[in-house]
Design a protein around this motif. Structure first.
Motif, PDB file in Angstrom:
ATOM      1  N   LYS A   1       0.834  -1.239   0.123  1.00  0.00           N
ATOM      2  CA  LYS A   1      -0.016   0.029  -0.063  1.00  0.00           C
ATOM      3  C   LYS A   1       0.987   1.238   0.057  1.00  0.00           C
ATOM      4  CE  LYS A   1      -3.617   1.765   3.076  1.00  0.00           C
ATOM      5  NZ  LYS A   1      -4.178   1.032   4.252  1.00  0.00           N
ATOM      6  N   LYS A   2       1.953   1.168   0.627  1.00  0.00           N
ATOM      7  CA  LYS A   2       2.970   2.389   0.798  1.00  0.00           C
ATOM      8  C   LYS A   2       3.963   2.341  -0.551  1.00  0.00           C
ATOM      9  CE  LYS A   2       3.968   2.047   5.418  1.00  0.00           C
ATOM     10  NZ  LYS A   2       4.620   2.745   6.474  1.00  0.00           N
ATOM     11  N   ALA A   3       3.691   1.435  -1.147  1.00  0.00           N
ATOM     12  CA  ALA A   3       4.747   1.204  -2.286  1.00  0.00           C
ATOM     13  C   ALA A   3       6.355   1.190  -1.969  1.00  0.00           C
ATOM     14  CB  ALA A   3       4.580   2.212  -3.425  1.00  0.00           C
ATOM     15  N   GLN A   4       6.401   0.125  -0.682  1.00  0.00           N
ATOM     16  CA  GLN A   4       7.736   0.140  -0.253  1.00  0.00           C
ATOM     17  C   GLN A   4       8.140  -1.533  -0.611  1.00  0.00           C
ATOM     18  OE1 GLN A   4       7.429   1.252   3.661  1.00  0.00           O
ATOM     19  NE2 GLN A   4       7.807   3.454   3.262  1.00  0.00           N
ATOM     20  N   ASN A   5       9.574  -1.515  -0.226  1.00  0.00           N
ATOM     21  CA  ASN A   5       9.915  -2.985  -0.637  1.00  0.00           C
ATOM     22  C   ASN A   5       9.692  -3.801   0.641  1.00  0.00           C
ATOM     23  OD1 ASN A   5      10.935  -2.833  -3.080  1.00  0.00           O
ATOM     24  ND2 ASN A   5      13.069  -1.863  -2.335  1.00  0.00           N
ATOM     25  N   VAL A   6       9.433  -5.161   0.706  1.00  0.00           N
ATOM     26  CA  VAL A   6       9.268  -5.911   1.939  1.00  0.00           C
ATOM     27  C   VAL A   6      10.484  -6.477   2.116  1.00  0.00           C
ATOM     28  CG1 VAL A   6       8.236  -7.748   2.905  1.00  0.00           C
ATOM     29  CG2 VAL A   6       6.962  -6.622   1.430  1.00  0.00           C
TER      30      VAL A   6
END
Lengths: 215, 95
Positions: free
Chosen positions: A105-110
């Motif tokens: 949702k935050k367009a970040q890497n996991v």
């Protein structure tokens, strides 16, 4: 004076570098909902374990896992172990699912350095605790399994808190305290497990949800 | 002017970006924004500046349908950052 100002700038820059380096190496996208779901899963697992124990014959067993007696049979232990492992896997699965969803949702890497570090440092004490629990079972010390796993889990959380939200440290401390109390009141392992893995997770998850996720 | 201090790192945002990319192999735009607490436009212009000076490398990829931009420090950038740090230390120790 000019030199003094330059010096102050340098100190300020160094402290900023330090804080950015530290802050960016924490994985802060843990989802609060995953904590709540882990707790609910643990409650369901505990209820099922309670049902298995109740339907087994001996009176001692009805109080939970009893210490050092013949009440714990091999087949019952295997069954309870199976429930525990299944609960752990489902709870962990929920944790991963909601955390991945939050980072998407935050367009970040996991899968980053910080999430890797978090997992490794969580799993070292956790794996040690799991193996130690099996060894306790091997020696027939069933009553110490719940306290030991709670303590190891707490230590794992305290260790992992250096790589994620600092708040997880308090959850860890509570788990350790609960494990120590549980080691005094042997025979109520299931009850303490339910509090530690069920109740505490739900409380912690809700607090995190309102603190970080809702915005 | 002390030798080794890099003008490009004098800005707070650019210094922050470099600090982050020294300890993280790579990082995406949104994570950078969140850690540094700056606006999109502000961050974008400083990132462009760092890229132009060859301090960082930009990689674009698609995650599902969303475009995602990640950044990493170049070798030159790491070298310059280290010399900037050394210079800062010298500056402080001198007085």
């Amino acid at each position: 004076m000019k030199k003094e100002k330059q010096n102050n700038d340098g100190v300020e820059q160094l402290s900023q570098i330090r804080s950015m380096m530290e802050e960016s190496s924490r994985f802060i996208s843990l989802s609060g909902i995953s904590g709540i779901m882990a707790g609910v899963t643990a409650l369901a697992g505990a209820a099922y374990a309670y049902f298995i124990i109740q339907s087994s014959a001996t009176v001692e067993m009805q109080r939970g896992m009893y210490f050092d007696q013949g009440g714990m049979t091999n087949s019952l232990f295997v069954e309870l172990l199976f429930v525990a492992v299944a609960t752990l896997l489902v709870a962990f699965g929920f944790g991963v699912f909601f955390t991945v969803k939050k980072t998407r949702k935050k367009a970040q890497n996991v899968w980053t350095n910080s999430s890797r570090r978090l997992l490794i440092n969580l799993f070292i004490p956790l794996a040690a605790g799991g193996v130690f629990g099996l060894i306790l079972a091997y020696h027939g010390l069933f009553g110490l399994i719940a306290p030991a796993t709670l303590i190891f889990y707490g230590l794992a959380l305290v260790n992992a808190s250096k790589y994620t939200l600092r708040d997880i440290r308090y959850l860890g401390l509570f788990e350790i305290a609960l494990g120590l109390i549980a080691s005094i009141y042997i025979g109520y392992g299931l009850l303490f497990w339910t509090i530690g893995f069920g109740l505490l997770h739900i409380i912690y998850g809700s607090l995190m949800y309102f603190k970080y996720d809702r915005a | 002017m002390i030798e080794g201090l890099q003008k490009v790192f004098e800005n707070r945002v650019r210094l922050g970006v470099m600090s982050i990319l020294m300890v993280n192999e790579s990082m995406d735009f949104n994570s950078l924004k969140e850690t540094l607490k700056v606006t999109d436009g502000n961050l974008a212009s400083h990132l462009a500046n760092l890229e132009k000076k060859d301090m960082i490398k930009v990689e674009k990829e698609f995650v599902g349908r969303k475009p995602k931009t990640t950044y990493r420090a170049t070798e030159l950038g790491q070298m310059k950052f280290k010399s900037h740090l050394t210079a800062l230390e010298k500056l402080i120790n001198k007085s």
